[in-house]
Structure formats: C-alpha cells, structure tokens
Design a protein around this motif. Structure first.
Motif, short mmCIF file in Angstrom:
data_model
loop_
_atom_site.label_atom_id
_atom_site.label_comp_id
_atom_site.label_asym_id
_atom_site.label_seq_id
_atom_site.Cartn_x
_atom_site.Cartn_y
_atom_site.Cartn_z
N LEU A 1 0.83 -1.21 0.00
CA LEU A 1 0.00 0.00 0.00
C LEU A 1 0.86 1.26 0.00
N ILE A 2 1.93 1.24 0.79
CA ILE A 2 2.83 2.40 0.84
C ILE A 2 3.47 2.62 -0.53
N LEU A 3 3.97 1.52 -1.11
CA LEU A 3 4.62 1.64 -2.42
C LEU A 3 3.64 2.22 -3.44
N ALA B 1 5.56 -2.85 -9.20
CA ALA B 1 4.99 -3.58 -10.33
C ALA B 1 4.89 -5.07 -10.00
N ASP B 2 6.00 -5.62 -9.47
CA ASP B 2 6.03 -7.05 -9.15
C ASP B 2 4.98 -7.41 -8.11
N GLU B 3 4.97 -6.60 -7.03
CA GLU B 3 4.08 -6.89 -5.91
C GLU B 3 2.62 -6.77 -6.35
N SER C 1 1.69 -9.87 -8.28
CA SER C 1 1.51 -11.08 -7.49
C SER C 1 0.33 -10.95 -6.54
N TRP C 2 0.04 -9.73 -6.06
CA TRP C 2 -1.15 -9.53 -5.22
C TRP C 2 -2.40 -9.86 -6.02
N ARG C 3 -2.43 -9.38 -7.28
CA ARG C 3 -3.61 -9.63 -8.11
C ARG C 3 -3.80 -11.11 -8.33
N GLU C 4 -2.70 -11.79 -8.62
CA GLU C 4 -2.80 -13.23 -8.85
C GLU C 4 -3.34 -13.93 -7.60
N ALA C 5 -2.74 -13.58 -6.47
CA ALA C 5 -3.12 -14.23 -5.23
C ALA C 5 -4.58 -13.95 -4.90
N SER C 6 -4.97 -12.68 -5.04
CA SER C 6 -6.34 -12.36 -4.64
C SER C 6 -7.34 -12.98 -5.60
N ALA C 7 -6.96 -13.08 -6.88
CA ALA C 7 -7.83 -13.75 -7.84
C ALA C 7 -8.01 -15.21 -7.43
N ALA C 8 -6.89 -15.82 -7.02
CA ALA C 8 -6.96 -17.23 -6.63
C ALA C 8 -7.85 -17.40 -5.41
#
Lengths: 904, 111
Positions: free
Chosen positions: B17-19, B91-93, B96-103
């Motif tokens: 969130l900070i990033l 960008a990376d985070e 991966s957050w999107r992937e994880a939350s989609a899962a």
C-alpha cells in the motif's frame, strides 16, 4: 539515465545506513522530529474537521500511542541495528569474561593446551604416516624385499637384483638397487666425507627421479663404472655456489676425478633415508662387475621397482613371490629349504610408514585423550557457569529477551573463549612442534617442518569452531528446558539441574578413566625407558670419543697402505699428550643392527641342504677390548699379528658359545676350537677361538643377544674378500676437553694424509644417548600428556565436587544444626569423589587394557600387564582424587548453619 | 507462531500500500497514512506504530528514499518517494497480489 538514478539510489541508501551506524543520535532526532510533525498534522486535521483543540490533541495522542516505542520500532528495522547488536554482544561477552578472569583463563588455557598438543601431534603424524614422497606416481613404486629366517633387513645380492631386473619385466617397468656409503669430496676448501648413493641403472627410473639439470647415467655408464656423478641440490648449493654451469665440471671423490652429469632437484632423496638418517649428497653408478653378478651371498642392495601401470598390484605381488620360490628350486645350494627365503613386493609408502605406525597410534591415543579431556573440562566449566547464570538468563527471558537473542549472546561468549583457545592453541602447537623438531633432529629424524603450516592453523581454527558450537548448543539445550519461573524460585531440584549434574558426573568418570589409561601407558613407557637407561651395555662409554675415517681406493690401493695407515694413526694419536689410549673398529657400538657372517665349525661340516650358522661380526684394531673395558671370560684378546697363512684368531661372545657349543660346561672349553669364517664359500681359512667375552649390547641397548665374532683388522683375510676395511671408527680415550681432542686427532691426521676428512667427533656417551632418543622422546611426550591430563582431571573433579557441596549447603547446614559432626559431612563429600573415582577406575581399567595392548611392541623388557606399574598409577590417581576433594570437604565441614539461615 | 505469520501478511500488505501510494506521488508520512485512508474509503486505518517502522524498513531495503522539503504550508517535512528499485518492486508486488487475490476469490466463489 536509469542506471544513473539507480546508482544514486544505491549511494543514498548506503549513506543512510552508515549515518545510522555512526551518527545514531542524528538519526534518532530525525525520527523524533518526523513523528512529532506527524502528530501535529493529525491534530490540525482533526481541528479542521471541527474538533475542539484540546479534544483533538488528546484523541490524536491516544491514537498515536507511545511515541517512544514507535521510535524504537523504527530504529530496530535499520541495517545498523544488527551490527550494533552483535557489537553489543561482543562487548557484553568481553565484560562478562573479564568479570570472571579465573573461568576465562582456565578455559582458554585448557583449550589451548588440548588444541596445541593435538595440532603438533597431527603435524608429526602427517609427516611420518603420510610423508610427501618426492617421486612421481609414487603409488606405483614397490620395494622388493628379500629376507629369510634370522635376517630381516630385506636387502638383495647383486645376482638377485639382476634377476629382479630381467625376469619380472612383464609386471615391472623399471627395477634398480642401491646402497649408501660415504665418499671423500676434495675441494679447494678442504676434504669432507659426504654420504653417497651407489645406484644401479634403473633406480632413478623406478623412483621416477629426474635431475633438475643434466641427465641420469646410462646403462653403459653403470656397467663400466664410468667416472660420473650427480649432485644433490643441497651439495650443489653449498659446495658449488649454485653454479649453473656445474654440469660438465669435474670433481674429486675418493681421489678419483668424476664428471658432474647432473644436479638433482631439491627434496629428491633415496627412500630409505627419506625420514631418518642423513640425506645422500652425491649419486654415482653402482657398477656391478660381471664377477659380482653371480654373487648370491652378500646382501647389501635396497631394491625399488616401478610396476607397470596396467598391471594389477596383486599380480605383481604374486609374480615377485613366485620368483622367490623359483630361486629355491634353481639354486638349492644358495637357498636351502630350511633357510625360509621369502621375496615380497611391498608398496613404498606402506614400508616407509611401518616403523612409525605404533608410536603414532600411541601418541594419537594420548593426544586424543588429552583433547577430549580439555574439551570435557571446558564443557564442565560452561555448565557450571550456566547453572550460575540460570537465574540471570531466566530473569532476562522474563523481561522479554527473545530466546534467539539469548542464544546469540551465549554463542558469542563461547565463541570468544573458543577462538582465544584456538589462537593460543595454534601458538602452543607451533612452539611444541619447534621443540619436537629440534629434539628429533638430534636423532637425524628429518620428520617435520618446524614451521607452522596453513593446515595446522586451519585445523586449530576448525577445532575451536567445533568446540564453540558444542559449548553453545549444550548449555542452551538446558536453557530451553528450564522454565523461567523455576529458575527464579531457585528450585534446585528441578529436572534440568539433576540432568546437568548427571552429565557432569559422566564427564568426570570419563576423565578419570582416560587419565588412568594415559597414566598407565606413560607409566609402562617410563618403566621400560628406565630399564633401557639402567642397562649395562657391557662396555665403557664414559671418556671415549669417536670419529669415522674412510680411505679412498686411490692412494690406498695396496693392502699394506691401508694397514700401515691405521697402525700409524692409532699409534700417533695414542702418543699425544692427554690421550690415554686409541683404537679402532669397523662397526661403532650402538650403531644399530648390521650384517652377519656365515661360518662353519671345523670338523662339523654342514650338509648342503642346511644353512650355515651365522653370527654378527666385528673387526677391531689393537687395544679395543682394553679401551672399552670389555673383559674376557676365558682365554685372551687378539694378538693382531699379520698372518699371511690360513690361520688366524677370533674372539667370540657368550651367546656364541651357548648356541654353537651347547655341549660345553664352561666357556674355557671352547678355547682352541676352530671355525671357518665365511663358511664353505670362502677360502680354507681357519680361525682359532682364543678368547670368550661376555655378551655386550653391541648393536643397540635393547638388542636381543646374538652370537658375535670379533676379528683383528690385521687378519683381514678372515672376514673380507682380500682387502682390509677402508673405513673405520677411531675410538680415543682421553681426559682432554672435546675441542682439544678433536684438534689433536685432526692435526695427527693432517700429518699422515692432508686429503683425508674426519667426520664429526662424538662422545660414546652421546652415541649412547642418541641411540635411545626415540624411546626417550615418546616417553617424555607421554609423561607430559599424562601429567596435564592428571591436572585436568583434578580440576574437573574439583569442579563437580565443589559444585555439589555448594548446592547442598542448605541441606548440610540443616544436618549440622541437627547435630551431625563436621567429620560426617566431610566424609560424605569425599565419598562422592571416591564413588566417581571407583566408576572411573572400572572404565579406565578397560581402557588401559586396550591401550597397553597397543604398546606391547614399544616396551623393553616390560610386560603390558605389569602389576607394579598399574598399581602405582591407581595410587597416584587416588591421591589426586583425594586432593581434589579436600577443599570442598573442608568447606562442607565448616558449614555454619546460622549464616546459611540468614542468607536464605 | 500463528500471530507472527499474521503480522507478516499484514506487513507485506502495508508495504504494498505504501509503495502504491508513493507510486502516485511523493508524500510525507502523515500524507501517506491519510491517502491510504482516503483511497480505501476509510476502511483501512494505518497505525502510526506500523507506518514508520515500515517506512524505515523500505528505505533500508532501498525501495524508498526521502528528502527534507517544504510542505504546501511552507513547513519542513520529510518527503518519501520511490526509488527505481521501488518502482520495479511495486509492479512485481501488484502483479503477485492480483494473482493471489484472484486465486483466493476463485476459491471463495466456489459453491
């Protein structure tokens, strides 16, 4: 562009990190400012939203929470924080260690002793058991060993060497034989005796030695005894000033001019002199002549062979042994079946290692005991310390110190102790090694490089790392089991405490056992050594000095010349002022085992299928028996008459009489008996026994008694193939200081022949001392180890017993108050020590049994089971145990109930 | 142990969130907290107690850097911005957050 900004990011990040590390107060202030600002903004925002100023301030503060802890949290995530933590742990550890200097000093010293001794012995073992062989593909090199009953030095005769060279070509690519003697090197600076290797063709190829300059000699040069020579690296450096043009120059060896055809590389050496003895300085062709090639009688060649790389070692061994059996069928006269001829091929490295294996096993065991003892003691100390610190650690754990932090702190502290022990240990090891090297150098044992090598330091550091790890983990497993509450209550009966004490007791029992074993070994060795010292060699050594003089063939071609030289030298030296008497002998006393000679007793022919009897032999000049004060049991000494005929004289020893004339009652009866020296192979010479001497320890102090024959130098016909010995040891009895004696001999020698060098002058006492240097060495090292071990045991036991007393002080106080006598309390404490001692003795007896077994070959006239020694050792250990118990027992006896009550 | 795992998860989220916030524009500490609150429609309240350690940690890892500058009101404030590495990490985070939350969403949607 991107790269530039990345670089700037990187630089900024590290600037921040370093600023945090070195200017922590700036950083703290910055964090403080930032947070206060944050709070202010929050308050302003709340006021803007319509909150009252006071209310806004109060609620914002409340929500913000502890400024201090946020600040601490922000600080702790920084990089510098970890560094600071470790530095802090180091400071703490140093403070703690400095706070208990006794503990620190004892642990570090104990560790360094153990590590140092282990490192030194390790270096010694490496040098002796895994020597650096200066040969290429050394694993392919074999020594061919020719031996039979009663003769065990394994050398071969010229005819045998030729057979090995020619009849084993299907398994061996190169075979060579050599013998080592001395040659006189004459240079502008004077004459000197140098050790010389007489090498047959094939020796260098078999050993894989290649000259650093020049070439090896060829087969033809060997056959024709060509006047060529190869120099050792050392001789080239010392005598020829590393002259790069030395190849092609000629040098004078034994009055013969030889062309230098090469220089050997540094470190090149013949294998039999690799570890012991003086290195060979010059290599010349052996030059076997056709007539000697049929000689199967005189054995003097060490034989090395290189096996073909594609041939299995076991096949080589088989083929070599088979050739030996063929000898027996092909030459039944030379090798009768009861002679027990065995020819075998032995790997070079294994053969070199052999004499050192047993002493090294003993030393290894000893140093292993010592090191484990040292480690056990330090572990014990750390446990005791852990117990002391149990409360402190529990307190800190209760106050919120994470277990990881506590472990880290303990580890740092122990690592400091271990590293200090390791460093000091490397130093101790280096000093020890240097001492050992100097000592061994006296026995001409060039075993070890006294320099600290990298492996040694590495080993010491690795050892201390292992120790650090062990010491950190062991006490911490205890910590984990300990509940803070228990420790804080000071419950001394907690399980962990009991387990810890049990562990320490086990350690102590182990220590006592190890000490017992080590003391027994040291005791047995000392006993054996004392017996060696006590031995009466049967001749005088005090006041006698000796030097070896060799006559070159050129200049002393005629028999008359050799005899005249020795006659004159002995007479001239004897006539000098301060010289009581002078004589000479071919073999110096206590010079180790030497060749023997066959003989037949007149009138008792030996059947062809039996071996001729053999006896050790010695050749002496007039005055030998008198100078060495060797008495005659019967008959008289030698008359030393030049005898051109076939008759001469011989003196034999007691064992000779007992073994070969078992039927006689007294030695006097053999006077007048006649023998044929050399057996049937030699001329029809006959020597009459004119005297019998007692058995003297001629070869070495610990020799088994063997029959011996002594001939006169003047009657060379009886012991040589027609030439008197060119090399003899002059023995001089004088009351002059050694330097003056030396000068007297040297000036006499110069007058007779200025080209002749003499070897170093040694006193016979020194010769005697040197001959038992290795047992002396082993005994002293083991005694030292045993002493240190005993000390460590006492310290360890003292620790256990006194800790026990400390813990039981309240109980002891109560019992004292209830009327127990001081004596009872003390007895109980000593009883504890005695119990441990008895357990230790039980295990130790088992250990010593095996340790003494390992010793058996090293002991002289001492049984490994000798009860007196073992009993003495137990008594010594018992006294030590009592000593260790005295102080704690006194403390228990002095216990004052009133004071104890006040304390709790 | 479960507690600390929880914290790790939250921490990772807070870092993201900070990033993200700083990816939009450089801000000072209070601004970051404020912005996250606004963007999440007051659902996510950032505790100061976790904000500042997170900011210092991200700085120490080289994802952020800070400078003292002027606020709109002309006050001295410490302004944080993303470094190049920070941009990359965001960008990376995010991915991966999107992937994880989609899962996680897919699992929760299962009936």
């Amino acid at each position: 562009m991107r790269l530039a900004s990345r670089l700037s990011d990187f630089a900024w990040r590290w600037r921040q990190r370093l600023r945090g590390l070195f200017r922590p107060s700036n950083l703290e202030r910055e964090i403080q400012d930032e947070m206060e600002l944050h709070l202010e903004m929050e308050i302003r925002s709340r006021i803007e939203q319509g909150m009252g100023a006071a209310e806004a301030r109060r609620s914002a503060r409340l929500e913000f929470g502890s400024l201090e802890s946020h600040r601490a949290a922000s600080r702790d995530v920084r990089f510098g924080h970890h560094v600071e933590q470790v530095i802090g742990d180091f400071r703490l550890a140093l403070r703690r260690l400095a706070g208990s200097p006794g503990f620190t000093a004892i642990s570090v010293l104990t560790l360094s002793l153990g590590i140092g001794a282990a490192a030194a012995i390790w270096s010694l073992a490496k040098a002796t058991l895994w020597p650096d062989l200066p040969y290429s593909e050394a694993e392919h090199i074999l020594l061919i060993d020719t031996r039979w009953n009663d003769r065990d030095n394994g050398t071969a005769s010229p005819a045998e060497l030729v057979d090995y060279q020619e009849r084993l070509t299907h398994v061996l690519s190169d075979v060579g034989g050599w013998t080592v003697s001395t040659l006189n090197l004459v240079t502008e600076t004077g004459a000197q005796k140098i050790p010389a290797g007489f090498l047959s063709h094939g020796t260098m190829a078999a050993l894989g030695l290649e000259p650093a300059m020049g070439r090896r000699f060829t087969r033809d040069e060997d056959r024709t005894r060509a006047p060529v020579a190869l120099l050792s690296h050392a001789l080239w450096v010392e005598e020829f000033a590393s002259d790069p043009q030395v190849v092609g120059r000629s040098i004078t060896l034994d009055s013969q001019s030889r062309e230098v055809i090469g220089v050997m590389p540094a470190g090149a050496e013949l294998p039999d002199h690799l570890l012991l003895g003086s290195p060979v300085d010059v290599y010349v062709p052996l030059g076997l002549q056709p007539e000697s090639i049929t000689n199967r009688g005189s054995h003097f060649l060490t034989v090395a062979a290189r096996r073909r790389a594609d041939v299995d070692p076991s096949l080589v061994a088989e083929e070599v042994a088979r050739l030996g059996r063929q000898f027996e069928t092909e030459f039944p006269d030379e090798y009768p079946s009861d002679m027990g001829l065995v020819v075998s091929a032995r790997p070079l490295a294994k053969t070199l290692r052999e004499p050192f294996v047993q002493p090294m096993v003993v030393l290894f065991l000893a140093v292993g005991f010592l090191l484990s003892m040292a480690t056990a003691n330090v572990a014990g100390l750390l446990f005791a310390r852990g117990e002391e610190r149990g409360r402190e650690l529990a307190m800190r754990a209760a106050l919120g110190a994470g277990r990881k932090r506590l472990i880290q702190q303990m580890a740092v502290e122990n690592a400091l102790v271990a590293m200090a022990g390791g460093t000091l240990g490397a130093l101790t090891g280096g000093l020890l090694l240097r001492g050992l090297a100097t000592w061994l150098a006296q026995a001409q044992a060039r075993l070890i490089d006294p320099e600290l090598d990298l492996a040694l330091i590495g080993g010491a550091v690795a050892l201390s790392a292992v120790c650090a790890l062990t010491f950190s983990i062991l006490p911490l497993t205890q910590l984990r089991r300990q509940l803070p509450a228990d420790s804080l209550r000071g419950t001394r009966t907690s399980t962990s405490g009991v387990e810890r004490r049990r562990f320490r007791r086990l350690l102590t029992i182990g220590q006592i056992a190890a000490a017992l074993a080590l003391l027994s070994v040291a005791g047995l060795l000392s006993r054996s050594f004392l017996r060696l010292l006590d031995i009466d060699p049967g001749f005088r050594t005090a006041g006698l000095v000796t030097t070896q003089i060799s006559l070159p063939r050129n200049g002393y071609q005629e028999i008359e010349d050799v005899l005249a030289f020795w006659d004159r030298l002995v007479r001239d030296v004897e006539s000098k002022q301060g010289v009581e008497s002078a004589t000479a002998a071919v073999y110096l006393v206590l010079g180790g085992p030497r060749g023997d000679m066959n003989f037949e007793i007149d009138g008792r022919p030996i059947p062809d299928d039996k071996v001729d009897p053999a006896a050790d032999w010695q050749v002496v000049a007039p005055g030998y028996f008198e100078a060495l004060e060797i008495p005659h049991i019967a008959g008289r000494g030698l008359r030393h008459q030049r005898n051109e005929g076939d008759h001469g004289e011989v003196v034999v020893n007691q064992t000779f009489v007992e073994r070969h004339f078992p039927e006689v009652d007294s030695a006097a009866e053999v006077i007048g008996q006649r023998i044929h020296p050399g057996g049937e192979m030699t001329q029809p010479a006959i020597a009459t026994i004119v005297g019998v001497i007692p058995d003297i320890r001629h070869a070495s102090l610990d020799q088994r008694q063997r029959p011996q024959m002594l001939f006169s130098h003047a009657q060379f016909r009886f012991w040589s193939n027609g030439r008197p010995a060119p090399s003899m040891n002059l023995i001089v009895k004088s009351n002059l200081p050694p330097e003056t004696t030396r000068e007297t001999i040297a000036s006499t020698l110069r007058k007779i022949d200025p080209t002749l060098p003499m070897s170093q002058l040694r006193s016979l006492d020194e010769v005697r001392h040197t001959s038992i240097l290795l047992p002396r060495f082993l005994t002293s090292v083991l005694l030292t180890f045993a002493g240190v071990t005993l000390l460590l045991t006492v310290v360890g036991l003292y620790g256990v017993v006194s800790e026990n007393v400390l813990q039981r002080l309240p109980e002891l106080g109560v019992r004292r108050a209830l009327g127990a006598r001081a004596y009872d309390l003390a007895r109980q404490v000593v009883g504890e020590g005695i119990r441990l001692f008895l357990f230790g003795i039980a295990f130790g007896a088992l250990l010593s049994f095996f340790a003494a077994r390992a010793l058996s070959g090293l002991l002289f006239e001492t049984s490994p089971a000798e009860p007196a020694t073992h009993l003495a050792v137990v008594v010594v250990l018992c006294v030590a145990v009592l000593l260790a118990c005295v102080l704690p027992a006194a403390r228990a006896a002095r216990v004052d109930p009133a004071r104890l009550m006040r304390q709790d | 142990m479960t507690e600390s795992k929880n914290r790790d998860l939250l921490q990772g989220t807070l870092d993201l969130l900070i990033l993200k916030t700083l990816g939009l524009q450089p801000l000072h500490g209070w601004g970051i907290a404020r912005r996250i609150q606004q963007l999440s429609s007051d659902v996510l309240q950032i505790q100061q107690g976790s904000l500042y350690p997170a900011l210092y940690r991200l700085q120490d890892r080289g994802l952020l850097r800070s400078e003292w500058g002027q606020s709109d009101e002309g006050r001295q404030v410490k302004v944080y911005r993303l470094t190049e590495a920070g941009v990359q990490r965001l960008a990376d985070e995010t991915r991966s957050w999107r992937e994880a939350s989609a899962a996680v969403e897919a699992i929760l949607a299962a009936s």
